[in-house]
Design a protein around this motif. Structure first.
Motif, PDB file in Angstrom:
ATOM      1  N   ASP A  82      -3.975  -3.903 -11.195  1.00  0.00           N
ATOM      2  CA  ASP A  82      -2.851  -3.789 -10.260  1.00  0.00           C
ATOM      3  C   ASP A  82      -1.664  -4.649 -10.683  1.00  0.00           C
ATOM      4  O   ASP A  82      -0.525  -4.340 -10.351  1.00  0.00           O
ATOM      5  CB  ASP A  82      -3.298  -4.182  -8.839  1.00  0.00           C
ATOM      6  CG  ASP A  82      -4.241  -3.163  -8.221  1.00  0.00           C
ATOM      7  OD1 ASP A  82      -4.168  -1.984  -8.611  1.00  0.00           O
ATOM      8  OD2 ASP A  82      -5.049  -3.547  -7.363  1.00  0.00           O
TER       9      ASP A  82
ATOM     10  N   LEU B  70       0.503  -2.525 -12.867  1.00  0.00           N
ATOM     11  CA  LEU B  70       1.254  -1.582 -12.038  1.00  0.00           C
ATOM     12  C   LEU B  70       2.405  -2.296 -11.322  1.00  0.00           C
ATOM     13  O   LEU B  70       3.508  -1.763 -11.192  1.00  0.00           O
ATOM     14  CB  LEU B  70       0.328  -0.925 -11.013  1.00  0.00           C
ATOM     15  CG  LEU B  70      -0.791  -0.044 -11.569  1.00  0.00           C
ATOM     16  CD1 LEU B  70      -1.682   0.467 -10.435  1.00  0.00           C
ATOM     17  CD2 LEU B  70      -0.219   1.130 -12.354  1.00  0.00           C
TER      18      LEU B  70
ATOM     19  N   ARG C 151       0.301   1.283  -6.267  1.00  0.00           N
ATOM     20  CA  ARG C 151       0.410   2.622  -6.874  1.00  0.00           C
ATOM     21  C   ARG C 151       1.184   3.571  -5.964  1.00  0.00           C
ATOM     22  O   ARG C 151       1.873   4.487  -6.429  1.00  0.00           O
ATOM     23  CB  ARG C 151      -0.982   3.179  -7.162  1.00  0.00           C
ATOM     24  CG  ARG C 151      -0.993   4.470  -7.975  1.00  0.00           C
ATOM     25  CD  ARG C 151      -2.414   4.979  -8.141  1.00  0.00           C
ATOM     26  NE  ARG C 151      -3.251   4.029  -8.840  1.00  0.00           N
ATOM     27  CZ  ARG C 151      -3.353   3.957 -10.161  1.00  0.00           C
ATOM     28  NH1 ARG C 151      -2.663   4.797 -10.923  1.00  0.00           N
ATOM     29  NH2 ARG C 151      -4.159   3.081 -10.718  1.00  0.00           N
TER      30      ARG C 151
END
Length: 301
Positions: free
Chosen positions: A155, A158, A194
Motif C-alpha cells: 500500500d 500505491l 487503491r
C-alpha cells in the motif's frame, strides 16, 4: 529566513527532492516514496532521514552534542542516515553542509499512520516538513492511514504513486515562482488507497486518540539519600514504578476537517503554518479579561 542556492529548476536541471521521515531511513513508507520518485527519472533524489525510529518526536532538535551522518545505499538516490531527530535531518539536509545545494522540495514521509488534528503537534513527520518551511524551502508531510489487518506493505507504493500528481504540480509552481511561501502542506492518504476519491483541501481538525497509562511492573530498590549536607547518608527503600502509554481510538470528526475527509476516503491536503492561532472567541475573551488583570489581587485564596 530563506536559504540561498535553490535554483536547480530555473537552471533547467532535474529538480531536486529531498526525502526525510520519522519512521527511520529503512521505513517502508520512505523506501516506497524514494523508489517511486526515482522510477519517474524526473527528479534528483536525496535522502536525509533518522537512523532509527523517531515517531512522536515532534519538533525536537539536537541542540547539544553532535549528530552523525552515515552514507546508506538506496538505489537511484544519495542517502544518509542521521543520528538525530526528523527536524535535525531536514535542517542538516538543506544547510548545504551535507548536500551541495538546497533542494527544491522537501518531502517528509510516507508515515505509517495518519497525522491529522492534534496529532500534528506530536508528529515527527510533520516536523520534518515544518523545519523546511521555517527556512523558506517548500515542503510536504505525507502520511498513510495504516490499519493493522487491513493494510499491507504494498500500500505504501500505491500511496507514493497517488502522490505523484501533487508532487509534479508543486514542482511546476516552484519553477514558475508561483508557489505560496506562507505555508506548507500536510497530506494524509486513506487506508483504501487503491480506491481513494481524489484530493480534497481540508483544515486541521481537533481529532486525537485518547491516551491511557498502564502500570506494567514495579521494582523495589534501596537508594542513598542525605537529609542535609552535614548528616550521614541514610539508606531508604524506594519503589520504582514502570508505566506504558496506551492509545485508544474513538475519533469522530466531519465538516471538511483533515480526519473527517480522510475517513470518507479522500486524500486530505491541509495547508499549515508555523503557528496555531487561537480562535476568535478565545481572543475576544482574553482581550477583555486582560484589562482587569492588573486590578486582580495577588492572592484569591
Amino acid at each position: 529566513m530563506e536559504l540561498e542556492g535553490r535554483n536547480n529548476v530555473a537552471d533547467g536541471e532535474r529538480p531536486t527532492i529531498m526525502v526525510t521521515n520519522d519512521d527511520g531511513i529503512h521505513g517502508p513508507g520512505l523506501q516506497a516514496l524514494v523508489r517511486t520518485l526515482v522510477s519517474t527519472n524526473r527528479y534528483r533524489v536525496w535522502v536525509c532521514a533518522p537512523d532509527s525510529e523517531n515517531s512522536a518526536a515532534s519538533h525536537s532538535a539536537s541542540v547539544r552534542g553532535t549528530v552523525s551522518a552515515k552514507a546508506i545505499e538506496i538505489r537511484g538516490a544519495r542517502a544518509y542516515a542521521i543520528s538525530g531527530t526528523p527536524s535535525d535531518c531536514t535542517s542538516l539536509g538543506i544547510s548545504k553542509t551535507l548536500f551541495p545545494s538546497v533542494p527544491d522540495l522537501v518531502l517528509s514521509g510516507i508515515n505509517m499512520g495518519s497525522n491529522c488534528g492534534y496529532h500534528i503537534v506530536y508528529s515527527g513527520t510533520v516536523s520534518g516538513a515544518r523545519e523546511a518551511f521555517l527556512h523558506g524551502v517548500p515542503s510536504v508531510s505525507i502520511s498513510y492511514d495504516w490499519v493493522e489487518g487491513a493494510s499491507n506493505i504494498n500500500d505504501f507504493t500505491l500511496a507514493a504513486e497517488a502522490c505523484l500528481p501533487m508532487i509534479s504540480a508543486i514542482i511546476l509552481e516552484i519553477k514558475n515562482k508561483t508557489y505560496p511561501k506562507n505555508c506548507f502542506l500536510n497530506m494524509d492518504l486513506p487506508t483504501d488507497i487503491r480506491n481513494h476519491k481524489g484530493f480534497k483541501l481540508t483544515k486541521q481538525g481537533s481529532s486525537i486518540m485518547k491516551i491511557d497509562w498502564k502500570q506494567i511492573s514495579s521494582d523495589s530498590q534501596t537508594m542513598t539519600m542525605e537529609t542535609n549536607s552535614l548528616s550521614n547518608a541514610k539508606a531508604v527503600s524506594q519503589e520504582t514504578l514502570l508505566f506504558k502509554m496506551q492509545l485508544k481510538g474513538g475519533q469522530v470528526e466531519n465538516g471538511g476537517t483533515d480526519f473527517g475527509s480522510l475517513q470518507e476516503g479522500y486524500i486530505s491536503v491541509t495547508p499549515l503554518g508555523a503557528l496555531s492561532n487561537a480562535d476568535i472567541d478565545s481572543r475576544k475573551f482574553f482581550n477583555e479579561w486582560l484589562l482587569g488583570v492588573a486590578q486582580c489581587p495577588s492572592s484569591v485564596m
